[in-house]
Design a protein around this motif. Sequence first.
Motif: not given
Length: 172
Positions: A47-48, A50-51, A55, A152, A155-156, A159
């Motif tokens: 998760t990190s 991915h973030y 970012k 994830l 989330w992608t 985005y």
Amino acid sequence: MARESRPCSKGRKAKAEHRGNNRMEEHTVLEHLGNLGVILLAVLLSTSVHYLFLKHLNRGARLALKFPQIRLGYGVIVSLIAHSIEVALFAVAYKVSIESGFGTLEGSFEGSIADHLYFSYAAFTTVGFGDIVPTGPLRLLAGMEALTGFVLITWTASYLYLEMTRLWKIQH
């Protein structure tokens, strides 16, 4: 009341012994907490990662004004790289859990790095071909990877959808 023991066939006995190798009772509470830590670490690290990748993409939003088409393609490529790193993190978690005795991967699995990655990609993307199957407590890791991968990947997709709408606004 005494429990009678029944003789069992060779096949049933082998299955019972096999199941016994993956039973939760064979590990101490501390070992189970360690295995849970491996699972949580894989989830948190992926998760990190991915973030941080998203970012990074968002910081480059200024590029959209100059090269909007390139930015979207770049976003797709960077997302695929991020997902591959996340899959590799889970593949390492499978290796650690298996070596610690928390289940096995059975079927078309020989224990190579490629096999770990293949199973991890199948679990992460929720494809689950079924040619490799987790046993014992390792099933929890596979389930958490599928859930994490689903979140994830979603989330992608969200985005990239937002980036596409920005691109279309810039172009019109």
